[in-house]
Structures are given as C-alpha cells and as structure tokens.
Design an enzyme around this catalytic site. Structure first.
Site, PDB file in Angstrom:
ATOM      1  N   ARG A  14       1.894  74.784  33.663  1.00 14.58           N
ATOM      2  CA  ARG A  14       2.133  74.489  32.252  1.00 14.58           C
ATOM      3  C   ARG A  14       0.969  74.916  31.359  1.00 14.58           C
ATOM      4  O   ARG A  14       0.882  74.456  30.209  1.00 14.58           O
ATOM      5  CB  ARG A  14       2.392  72.997  32.049  1.00 14.58           C
ATOM      6  CG  ARG A  14       3.707  72.493  32.624  1.00 14.58           C
ATOM      7  CD  ARG A  14       4.100  71.120  32.068  1.00 14.58           C
ATOM      8  NE  ARG A  14       4.482  71.177  30.665  1.00 14.58           N
ATOM      9  CZ  ARG A  14       3.725  70.782  29.654  1.00 14.58           C
ATOM     10  NH1 ARG A  14       2.509  70.307  29.871  1.00 14.58           N
ATOM     11  NH2 ARG A  14       4.165  70.859  28.406  1.00 14.58           N
ATOM     12  N   THR A 170       7.764  51.558  23.459  1.00 13.66           N
ATOM     13  CA  THR A 170       8.219  50.426  22.649  1.00 13.66           C
ATOM     14  C   THR A 170       9.481  49.866  23.280  1.00 13.66           C
ATOM     15  O   THR A 170      10.423  50.620  23.563  1.00 13.66           O
ATOM     16  CB  THR A 170       8.495  50.859  21.197  1.00 13.66           C
ATOM     17  OG1 THR A 170       7.332  51.510  20.664  1.00 13.66           O
ATOM     18  CG2 THR A 170       8.829  49.653  20.340  1.00 13.66           C
ATOM     19  N   HIS A 191       3.887  66.839  23.293  1.00 15.58           N
ATOM     20  CA  HIS A 191       4.570  67.939  23.976  1.00 15.58           C
ATOM     21  C   HIS A 191       3.608  68.797  24.800  1.00 15.58           C
ATOM     22  O   HIS A 191       4.021  69.470  25.748  1.00 15.58           O
ATOM     23  CB  HIS A 191       5.301  68.813  22.947  1.00 15.58           C
ATOM     24  CG  HIS A 191       6.543  69.469  23.478  1.00 15.58           C
ATOM     25  ND1 HIS A 191       6.768  69.699  24.816  1.00 15.58           N
ATOM     26  CD2 HIS A 191       7.642  69.953  22.828  1.00 15.58           C
ATOM     27  CE1 HIS A 191       7.929  70.296  24.963  1.00 15.58           C
ATOM     28  NE2 HIS A 191       8.490  70.453  23.779  1.00 15.58           N
ATOM     29  N   ASP A 195       7.125  67.848  28.985  1.00 16.45           N
ATOM     30  CA  ASP A 195       8.355  68.366  28.395  1.00 16.45           C
ATOM     31  C   ASP A 195       9.477  67.350  28.571  1.00 16.45           C
ATOM     32  O   ASP A 195       9.304  66.304  29.203  1.00 16.45           O
ATOM     33  CB  ASP A 195       8.734  69.691  29.050  1.00 16.45           C
ATOM     34  CG  ASP A 195       7.609  70.714  28.975  1.00 16.45           C
ATOM     35  OD1 ASP A 195       6.964  70.804  27.908  1.00 16.45           O
ATOM     36  OD2 ASP A 195       7.363  71.408  29.987  1.00 16.45           O
TER      37      ASP A 195
END
Length: 226
Positions: A14, A170, A191, A195
């Site tokens: 990544r 939350t 991000h 992903d």
C-alpha cells in the site's frame, strides 16, 4: 511501551496508496453499520460484566489483529505500526452533562481487561477533568458511546487531522428488528491507513466476535467463584 516499527515502503503493497491519501488527496471516510449483537446481549444477561466494557474490549480485539489499524507516523512523517494499541473511551457525567476520557491497557483476556476497566468507570463517573488519568498514551485509539440514540449514520469532521491514523469508533443505542438486536457502530478511518476492504473486514470480524461472545463474556478467570 514498545516503539512503533517503521514500515518498509519498498515492499509495502500500500505504499502508493499511502502516499496518495497522505499527500496528494488527504482524506478520511466513515462507515456506519448495524452489528448483530443478539447472542452478545443474551450472554450479557447471564454475566455480571458490563456491556460497555465488553463492547470496548471487542473493538480493541479486532483492531489489534490488523496492522492497518495500529498505524502511526514517525517524527519524519513515515508510517509505522504499534505492536499493540489500547482503547481510550468516554464516561458520561450526568450531573454536569459532560464526559471524561479514560483509557485501559488492552489485554487479550476479557476478564483481565474488565477487572482493570470497570473500576475506571466507577472512579471517574463524576470526573470534572476531560482526561482524569492524564493524556492517553500515543498508542491509543478512541471509542465513544451515544447510548441515548440509535443511528444509521455518524460522521466526524476533524480539522487538520491528517496526521491522525488511528481509527475512531462511535457506538449507539441497541435497536430491535425482526427478533434481532442490532448495535450501531460508526468507524472513522484515514484513507492513508486503510481502504474499504480493510474496514469491512474489521466490522465483519467484530460481528463474528460478538456472535461468539458466550465463549469469552461468561468465561471465569482462575480463582473466581462459581
């Protein structure tokens, strides 16, 4: 506390995604799901342990399974991974209508974690300081609870939060539908760190862990009475 391990950008799959969402198009996203907690709430009725602490532990367990949710930045701005992260969670003061933020070290044994976290809620339920224990450690992630309302969407707007790679959760109020009990869970993600695939896997694993809760929620620790 162990230091975070730098990520080798030359071999990290990544690396390009991180650079794109960290520098060129910095952005966060949120996902809100209704997690089926029918088995979890049934197991709670057979246990003296606290629902909120069990929810926090379950989140911490799935977060600690995956490096993308234990990410941070080094002093030079490069990505690194903590060996373990700990939950920081809110406790509401009904008299002041404010909340405090406390944290507990993650323990893969739920009973041990509960024994540490439950006294914190009791001790700081009337806290007047935002951080009664002092600032949380740098390897903490945030959990907050809104038990007064169920929701199908929740989004945080963090000004200048491009260096915040830890997830933020939350929790909402249980809702009943077609004989099942559902828990709203919203997760805010940078991000650059993860992903949609990674976040979907996280919430799916959370639901699986909740479905297996009778194995860990009611388990007795060594030395506990019958």
């Amino acid at each position: 506390m162990d230091a975070p391990a730098p990520i080798d950008l030359s071999t990290w799959p990544r690396a390009q995604h991180f650079a794109h969402y960290r520098d060129r198009v910095p952005c966060t996203y949120s996902m809100t799901v209704e997690v089926d907690v029918t088995e979890f709430t049934a197991a709670l009725r057979r246990s003296p342990r606290k629902s909120y602490i069990a929810q926090v532990w379950a989140l911490a367990t799935v977060v600690n399974r995956h490096e993308e949710f234990r990410m941070c930045l080094t002093g030079s701005g490069d990505p690194a991974v903590w060996p373990v992260v700990h939950p920081a969670f809110t406790v509401f003061n009904p008299e002041r209508e404010t909340f405090a933020c406390v944290w507990a070290p993650y323990d893969p044994d739920f009973g041990a974690f509960h024994d540490t976290a439950a006294p914190l809620l009791a001790e700081h339920g009337r806290a007047t300081d935002f951080f009664p224990q002092g600032p949380p450690p740098p390897n903490a992630f945030d959990v907050s609870s809104l038990p007064w309302a169920s929701f199908t969407g929740f989004n945080l707007n963090i000004g200048g939060g491009w260096d915040h790679l830890a997830p933020i959760f939350t929790l909402g109020r249980y809702t009943e539908r077609e004989g099942r009990t559902l828990l709203p869970v919203s997760v805010q993600i940078h991000h650059a760190a993860a992903d949609g695939f990674h976040t979907a896997r996280l919430v799916n694993e959370l639901e699986e862990l909740m479905a297996e809760s009778s194995a860990w929620l009611t388990a007795r620790r060594e030395g506990e009475g019958a």
